[in-house]
Design an enzyme around this catalytic site. Sequence first.
Site, short mmCIF file in Angstrom:
data_model
loop_
_atom_site.label_atom_id
_atom_site.label_comp_id
_atom_site.label_asym_id
_atom_site.label_seq_id
_atom_site.Cartn_x
_atom_site.Cartn_y
_atom_site.Cartn_z
N ASN A 111 -9.29 2.45 9.53
CA ASN A 111 -8.44 2.24 10.70
C ASN A 111 -9.00 3.00 11.91
O ASN A 111 -9.59 2.41 12.79
CB ASN A 111 -6.98 2.64 10.39
N LYS A 144 0.87 -1.17 0.00
CA LYS A 144 0.00 0.00 0.00
C LYS A 144 0.91 1.22 0.00
O LYS A 144 1.62 1.47 0.97
CB LYS A 144 -0.92 0.00 1.22
N ALA A 199 -9.30 6.00 3.89
CA ALA A 199 -9.12 7.20 4.72
C ALA A 199 -10.38 8.07 4.76
O ALA A 199 -11.03 8.28 3.75
CB ALA A 199 -7.96 8.06 4.24
N GLY A 200 -10.65 8.53 5.97
CA GLY A 200 -11.69 9.53 6.17
C GLY A 200 -13.05 8.99 6.59
O GLY A 200 -13.92 9.76 6.99
#
Lengths: 252, 252, 252, 252
Positions: C201, C91, C179-180
Amino acid sequence: MFYGVDLTSRLMLGTAQYPSPAVLLEAIEASGAEIITVSLRREGAAGAAFRNILSESRCRLLPNTAGCHTTREAVTTARMAREVFGTSWIKLEVIGHADTLQPDPFALVEAARVLCAEGFEVFPYTTEDLIVGEKLLEAGCKVLMPWGAPIGSGQGLRNPEGLRTMRAHFTGIPLVVDAGIGAPSQAAQAMEMGLDAILLNTAVAKAVDPAAMARAFGRAIQAGREAFEAGLMPRRDMACASTPVFGLAELV
Amino acid sequence: MFYGVDLTSRLMLGTAQYPSPAVLLEAIEASGAEIITVSLRREGAAGAAFRNILSESRCRLLPNTAGCHTTREAVTTARMAREVFGTSWIKLEVIGHADTLQPDPFALVEAARVLCAEGFEVFPYTTEDLIVGEKLLEAGCKVLMPWGAPIGSGQGLRNPEGLRTMRAHFTGIPLVVDAGIGAPSQAAQAMEMGLDAILLNTAVAKAVDPAAMARAFGRAIQAGREAFEAGLMPRRDMACASTPVFGLAELV
Amino acid sequence: MFYGVDLTSRLMLGTAQYPSPAVLLEAIEASGAEIITVSLRREGAAGAAFRNILSESRCRLLPNTAGCHTTREAVTTARMAREVFGTSWIKLEVIGHADTLQPDPFALVEAARVLCAEGFEVFPYTTEDLIVGEKLLEAGCKVLMPWGAPIGSGQGLRNPEGLRTMRAHFTGIPLVVDAGIGAPSQAAQAMEMGLDAILLNTAVAKAVDPAAMARAFGRAIQAGREAFEAGLMPRRDMACASTPVFGLAELV
Amino acid sequence: MFYGVDLTSRLMLGTAQYPSPAVLLEAIEASGAEIITVSLRREGAAGAAFRNILSESRCRLLPNTAGCHTTREAVTTARMAREVFGTSWIKLEVIGHADTLQPDPFALVEAARVLCAEGFEVFPYTTEDLIVGEKLLEAGCKVLMPWGAPIGSGQGLRNPEGLRTMRAHFTGIPLVVDAGIGAPSQAAQAMEMGLDAILLNTAVAKAVDPAAMARAFGRAIQAGREAFEAGLMPRRDMACASTPVFGLAELV
């Protein structure tokens, strides 16, 4: 536009919470407002002094029943306001909930019935509920004042679809967005949707520079109305070139 | 404000897609714009006639590279524009995608480097990407023109958080929202966020009444800026009364 | 689905910031994830212990280059990760801005080129920019991981139109929102738009009960995908009755 | 949870508009719903056959007064439903507006009063208006069913702030979002806000594959509730790294 009175400005200004009477007068002047709301709640000498100040603004006064929680309170306040201010105009607020200050639709309609029957020209502060709006018209109101968001919240139009539906349903009835507007762009958005006017208080009174903010709102409301009349472009899902492309081959 | 040139108006107007040159001139006049963009793509006699028309507007011209898809096309177009229009200002567009007309960040930065080195004063049409913005500044640009939404879409600010972050990051750099604005309220919103100016084309050119819409945008942009300077009230989650309640007991 | 590997779950889980390794393992288990990302940054004995823990999860590991700010850092980290974790999957994160943690599109594409040429199977963390996406595919990537919003912000899909455009443009390329994402509803929304998977995460690690939140996300992502496949109803502007009305006359 | 009846599923399903009774039964099964709403409006032999079908689902029936526009119609329909379906549960709809199908708050409260006094256990379909909600509780309702958006519109939560305020105000009262939900992500969003259940019809019945969509909604609603209970992370304005960065220096 409102009960036979034609106005140039589509902004109405509340008169509470300003740092000083001088700032208030400046803000009124800068906003271009021709209607200001006023509460009966300033009693005695202070109240008289305040009313003198307002009379300097040369605006038409729209007394309100702010802070009333029952039909009886609102009706009594309206009657007193008529005497004190010498006008049959009344902005009818019947608060149903202490935190959100949302109107109580039941007491509101009842108070509107009583006051219209007594010859008042009622400006009811209401929600975007179509049925409540219809009952207010049946009661004799010729204007509706739906909220944008809770009073003093500055959230703008919390339910734009609801207001759009209201506009489509109540053709020919002046609709004034009252409460919740925090920024000129939000006021312009309401005007672009075809709503007729905006009533403001906190967003101007609590600005760092109230007079400058009043001027900004006055301008934005005019801009929103002009845009509504000038015919907004339709929103498109995908992009399309604004500059037609031709003659490019020769350049390279 | 822009490369040492101070301006009063914060609106820039594109000159494509108008029903007629007369309407275009009216719209420029009504908007108050002091900068208009112009494409080199009108060649020959028609192009000369069009440039004569624009010179009547007394605006400063900002030639653009609309329709260019490569660094080489854009650079060549910019050089020709400098000759034709007699200005080192260039609005740099390098289109990366035919449908969305989004900028190609790689070719854009490369073209900016070349042009800045040749003494151009570059206004780059870019996305809200911070890193692309930084590269453009490194290349020598002193202005950034992030998009609001795809060109001609009228969607307004598609990623307001991204623009807010951009504003916070590029303090002191003029940021002009270019593309995607469809209504004056959207332009006012951008100005309230502290962005510096707006470039418009389709929303005015395709309005039912372009001159009236141009006037509306001019006003809304001024309102948004005034509001930014006047200090907007903070948005609140819960409502709070704008009219302080006192003296109620005596009334009932 | 990803580089020839077929998976059942469309959720990938990050392994940072959990209260304890035990909670992390519970969350992985509850989420149903078959891919977990892991950072090389845990060195020495602690790192070895952590890797032992992860091996208990029986998930496929996707090492990341979190915290790298240059092509060189990212490439070096990827090479070390290949040795340490025994996988050519990587990644690829090349951070361009310390506050927003947005990817640096220039360094990202460069690093992707280097790594793809060395036989890595690259999962690039990118923005919703179409052109950057195309460059990554040209570099050899077969997956794209656009952000929803800045890492750790929990803002959800900050630019849904941008992601929708990306989906329309990159048919056949797996798109993973990375993300986000802060809530299961946001993950479901992305899946309903036809995006292929979600990498999470913070929203799990920082929940009051990470394992329960992991389960909720697993379910919501499955729901969103099922809904996409089941064909969502079109949104309507005006209401229409869901219960057909007949037989009413007899009742009254 | 509802009038003393504890349930596992937080999804209620309407039974109108399905392509066939077989598909309806499949959708009910797939959804996991334990309550289904049913209209009295299917009269005669067809109605009896339909009721036999529903009895196969082993769900608890919640008859509704869909299509009623007055207190009298709604009360009469409720009484007939009690006889036909053998339950004192009634989903009370009193439609106030033919296009938006919004409830008539005045007739609704009146009908609720009559029906509660007659021993009905009333599930009123209402707006997000706090005062109307309070009147319904005073009338004897122990559940409120605020709309998300107009029936059949699939717009989702049109006024999320209004629903959030409702949740904060009516602690301890089950709130079921009824109408307007078009996608599982919207249902999950409502559950994440702490609302108690969702009633759906069109979004499932009009899906390309109703049973698959029903399953998706069932899962999303469970996910939203789990997330509410697991404690969602707070949304942050600026990004912060989810992977702590250390040990980087050694790598380069």
